[in-house]
Design a protein around this motif. Structure first.
Motif, mmCIF file in Angstrom:
data_model
loop_
_atom_site.group_PDB
_atom_site.id
_atom_site.type_symbol
_atom_site.label_atom_id
_atom_site.label_comp_id
_atom_site.label_asym_id
_atom_site.label_seq_id
_atom_site.Cartn_x
_atom_site.Cartn_y
_atom_site.Cartn_z
ATOM 1 N N MET A 1 -78.403 36.450 103.463
ATOM 2 C CA MET A 1 -77.202 36.452 104.300
ATOM 3 C C MET A 1 -76.070 37.166 103.578
ATOM 4 S SD MET A 1 -75.246 33.170 105.975
ATOM 5 C CE MET A 1 -74.470 32.637 104.474
ATOM 6 N N GLU A 2 -75.354 37.963 104.293
ATOM 7 C CA GLU A 2 -74.174 38.606 103.729
ATOM 8 C C GLU A 2 -73.094 37.560 103.487
ATOM 9 O OE1 GLU A 2 -75.915 41.860 103.251
ATOM 10 O OE2 GLU A 2 -73.746 41.917 102.896
ATOM 11 N N THR A 3 -72.358 37.746 102.422
ATOM 12 C CA THR A 3 -71.196 36.911 102.185
ATOM 13 C C THR A 3 -70.094 37.386 103.124
ATOM 14 O OG1 THR A 3 -71.819 36.624 99.905
ATOM 15 C CG2 THR A 3 -69.529 36.182 100.450
ATOM 16 N N THR A 4 -69.713 36.528 104.057
ATOM 17 C CA THR A 4 -68.798 36.975 105.103
ATOM 18 C C THR A 4 -67.337 36.750 104.744
ATOM 19 O OG1 THR A 4 -69.080 34.847 106.174
ATOM 20 C CG2 THR A 4 -70.444 36.658 106.962
ATOM 21 N N GLU A 5 -67.086 36.015 103.653
ATOM 22 C CA GLU A 5 -65.689 35.868 103.271
ATOM 23 C C GLU A 5 -65.533 36.201 101.787
ATOM 24 O OE1 GLU A 5 -65.905 30.977 102.927
ATOM 25 O OE2 GLU A 5 -64.921 31.992 104.586
ATOM 26 N N PRO A 6 -64.347 36.673 101.429
ATOM 27 C CA PRO A 6 -64.149 37.060 100.040
ATOM 28 C C PRO A 6 -64.269 35.853 99.115
ATOM 29 C CG PRO A 6 -62.052 37.009 101.230
ATOM 30 C CD PRO A 6 -63.128 36.811 102.233
ATOM 31 N N GLY B 34 -76.375 29.086 105.165
ATOM 32 C CA GLY B 34 -74.960 28.752 104.996
ATOM 33 C C GLY B 34 -74.757 27.689 103.923
ATOM 34 N N ALA B 35 -75.617 26.679 103.934
ATOM 35 C CA ALA B 35 -75.515 25.598 102.940
ATOM 36 C C ALA B 35 -75.783 26.147 101.539
ATOM 37 C CB ALA B 35 -76.500 24.484 103.285
ATOM 38 N N PHE B 36 -76.748 27.051 101.441
ATOM 39 C CA PHE B 36 -77.064 27.667 100.149
ATOM 40 C C PHE B 36 -75.902 28.518 99.655
ATOM 41 C CE2 PHE B 36 -78.794 31.492 97.995
ATOM 42 C CZ PHE B 36 -79.217 30.887 96.820
ATOM 43 N N GLU B 37 -75.372 29.366 100.520
ATOM 44 C CA GLU B 37 -74.274 30.253 100.100
ATOM 45 C C GLU B 37 -73.034 29.446 99.700
ATOM 46 O OE1 GLU B 37 -74.599 33.400 99.510
ATOM 47 O OE2 GLU B 37 -76.594 33.624 100.367
ATOM 48 N N TRP B 38 -72.761 28.370 100.434
ATOM 49 C CA TRP B 38 -71.633 27.515 100.087
ATOM 50 C C TRP B 38 -71.842 26.922 98.674
ATOM 51 C CZ3 TRP B 38 -71.137 22.352 98.793
ATOM 52 C CH2 TRP B 38 -69.831 21.833 98.786
ATOM 53 N N THR B 39 -73.050 26.467 98.416
ATOM 54 C CA THR B 39 -73.355 25.855 97.114
ATOM 55 C C THR B 39 -73.145 26.861 95.984
ATOM 56 O OG1 THR B 39 -74.979 24.423 98.190
ATOM 57 C CG2 THR B 39 -75.156 24.659 95.785
ATOM 58 N N ILE B 40 -73.590 28.073 96.190
ATOM 59 C CA ILE B 40 -73.455 29.105 95.155
ATOM 60 C C ILE B 40 -71.993 29.509 94.984
ATOM 61 C CG2 ILE B 40 -73.982 31.537 94.620
ATOM 62 C CD1 ILE B 40 -76.336 29.665 94.077
ATOM 63 N N GLU B 95 -89.649 31.177 99.225
ATOM 64 C CA GLU B 95 -89.600 32.408 98.423
ATOM 65 C C GLU B 95 -88.223 33.073 98.544
ATOM 66 O OE1 GLU B 95 -92.506 35.378 99.482
ATOM 67 O OE2 GLU B 95 -92.330 36.357 97.516
ATOM 68 N N TYR B 96 -87.675 33.036 99.739
ATOM 69 C CA TYR B 96 -86.338 33.618 99.951
ATOM 70 C C TYR B 96 -85.318 32.976 99.012
ATOM 71 C CZ TYR B 96 -81.752 34.274 102.151
ATOM 72 O OH TYR B 96 -80.429 34.546 102.370
ATOM 73 N N PHE B 97 -85.303 31.642 98.965
ATOM 74 C CA PHE B 97 -84.294 30.947 98.158
ATOM 75 C C PHE B 97 -84.568 31.081 96.654
ATOM 76 C CE2 PHE B 97 -83.813 28.715 102.265
ATOM 77 C CZ PHE B 97 -82.464 28.947 102.463
ATOM 78 N N VAL B 98 -85.840 31.005 96.277
ATOM 79 C CA VAL B 98 -86.177 31.132 94.854
ATOM 80 C C VAL B 98 -85.821 32.528 94.353
ATOM 81 C CG1 VAL B 98 -88.111 31.170 93.207
ATOM 82 C CG2 VAL B 98 -87.931 29.311 94.888
ATOM 83 N N THR B 99 -86.093 33.537 95.176
ATOM 84 C CA THR B 99 -85.754 34.910 94.782
ATOM 85 C C THR B 99 -84.247 35.088 94.653
ATOM 86 O OG1 THR B 99 -87.753 35.715 95.870
ATOM 87 C CG2 THR B 99 -86.044 37.354 95.412
ATOM 88 N N ARG B 100 -83.501 34.533 95.600
ATOM 89 C CA ARG B 100 -82.041 34.606 95.527
ATOM 90 C C ARG B 100 -81.517 33.925 94.260
ATOM 91 N NH1 ARG B 100 -78.216 36.118 96.648
ATOM 92 N NH2 ARG B 100 -76.998 35.119 98.264
ATOM 93 N N CYS B 101 -82.084 32.779 93.923
ATOM 94 C CA CYS B 101 -81.657 32.062 92.705
ATOM 95 C C CYS B 101 -81.910 32.911 91.469
ATOM 96 C CB CYS B 101 -82.385 30.731 92.573
ATOM 97 S SG CYS B 101 -81.676 29.455 93.632
ATOM 98 N N HIS B 102 -83.054 33.594 91.454
ATOM 99 C CA HIS B 102 -83.348 34.414 90.280
ATOM 100 C C HIS B 102 -82.438 35.627 90.197
ATOM 101 C CE1 HIS B 102 -86.694 32.509 88.128
ATOM 102 N NE2 HIS B 102 -86.642 31.759 89.220
ATOM 103 N N GLU B 103 -82.065 36.170 91.327
ATOM 104 C CA GLU B 103 -81.086 37.260 91.322
ATOM 105 C C GLU B 103 -79.753 36.786 90.747
ATOM 106 O OE1 GLU B 103 -82.809 39.375 95.427
ATOM 107 O OE2 GLU B 103 -80.910 38.279 95.459
ATOM 108 N N ILE B 104 -79.379 35.571 91.123
ATOM 109 C CA ILE B 104 -78.084 35.013 90.704
ATOM 110 C C ILE B 104 -78.148 34.491 89.267
ATOM 111 C CG2 ILE B 104 -76.479 33.099 91.174
ATOM 112 C CD1 ILE B 104 -77.470 33.424 94.185
#
Lengths: 180, 180
Positions: A1-6, B34-40, B95-104
């Protein structure tokens, strides 16, 4: 998902704090301190520059027409100039949290509003738009909750921002569990 | 307040994730992402070594007797060896979430259980004892909730650990808001 807010510079966490019902003087309640310690230990951790804590204390209305204080307290020194009359109204409560934040090195603001705690917390959360609202709760059973009501349940249901309710640890429950 | 428990090395955040109901293939739902992006963005921030994310995906029971997979997925490579039959059952979601975590650069674990999502999430939260459980929710109105039910409300009420429910942003609501 794209980050939609700064990416904001800091994560703003609002904590609703209240006085203990046990001691005569306005100390922070067990639940409030538990919610604060959880926030510091589990969320802020070592990243003190990444967070700002916003402490709100809601006072029940007073007969003598005490009005909202718009003062914001952000440094321990801010409390030195407070009037005696304010001291008895929960400013010591805020001083405790502001002083702790300065010891830890995390930025904060603290303020007091008057009214029904659950309504005012949700209204202030809407106004301040924190990233997270943290509220303590006594961890009462269903029967005790009916009698005591819980601010945290109301906030979880009605606040527009994400809310986390931190239960009091069983070992910290006072003799009367409705006390806090 | 004295810190009554030792400062753990990392804060363990459990995220309950599920598949989108919109697309044919098992992508993560809008709420889960959304929940994942908020957490990060709001909690982990730059402090990637201070957190570990635990991803749980609960599958509805299958007629052909699919059983709990006790495999834990922690690295993107772990998904290369999965069987085709598993691919169709939500492993791509993990896999989507694990890959994102490794990127981060944040540590993680991911696993799948079978059953009623709300019950299984609370059971797994009890077993894993995370410091925080993050669940997405569609932000439905009261009428839609009666029809659709909400896993997040159940978890907020019944999970033993602190729970935060992250509402889907209004701009991300699909044509049918019950979809996700």
């Amino acid at each position: 998902m794209e980050t939609t807010e700064p990416d904001a510079n800091v994560t703003r966490i609002m904590l609703a704090v209240n006085e203990s019902s046990i001691k005569g003087y306005p100390h922070a309640s067990i639940s409030s301190r538990g919610a604060f310690e959880w926030t510091i230990q589990k969320i802020v951790r070592s990243n003190t520059s990444g967070f700002k804590l916003l402490f709100l204390h809601v006072q029940a209305p007073h007969e003598d027409g005490f009005e909202d204080m718009d003062s914001i307290y952000a440094f321990p020194e801010d409390f030195k100039t407070m009037k005696h009359r304010d001291q008895t109204r929960g400013l010591h409560l805020l001083e405790y949290f502001v002083t702790r934040c300065h010891e830890i090195g995390v930025a904060c603001e603290a303020w007091i509003k008057e009214g029904d705690p659950k309504e005012v917390i949700c209204r202030e959360a809407k106004r301040m738009q924190p990233d997270l609202l943290v509220v303590g709760n006594r961890g009462l059973g269903p029967f005790q909750r009916v009698i005591a009501g819980t601010v945290s349940e109301f906030c979880v249901k009605h606040a527009e921002c994400p809310v986390v309710s931190i239960k009091r640890r069983p070992g910290e429950t006072p003799q009367d569990p409705v006390d806090d």
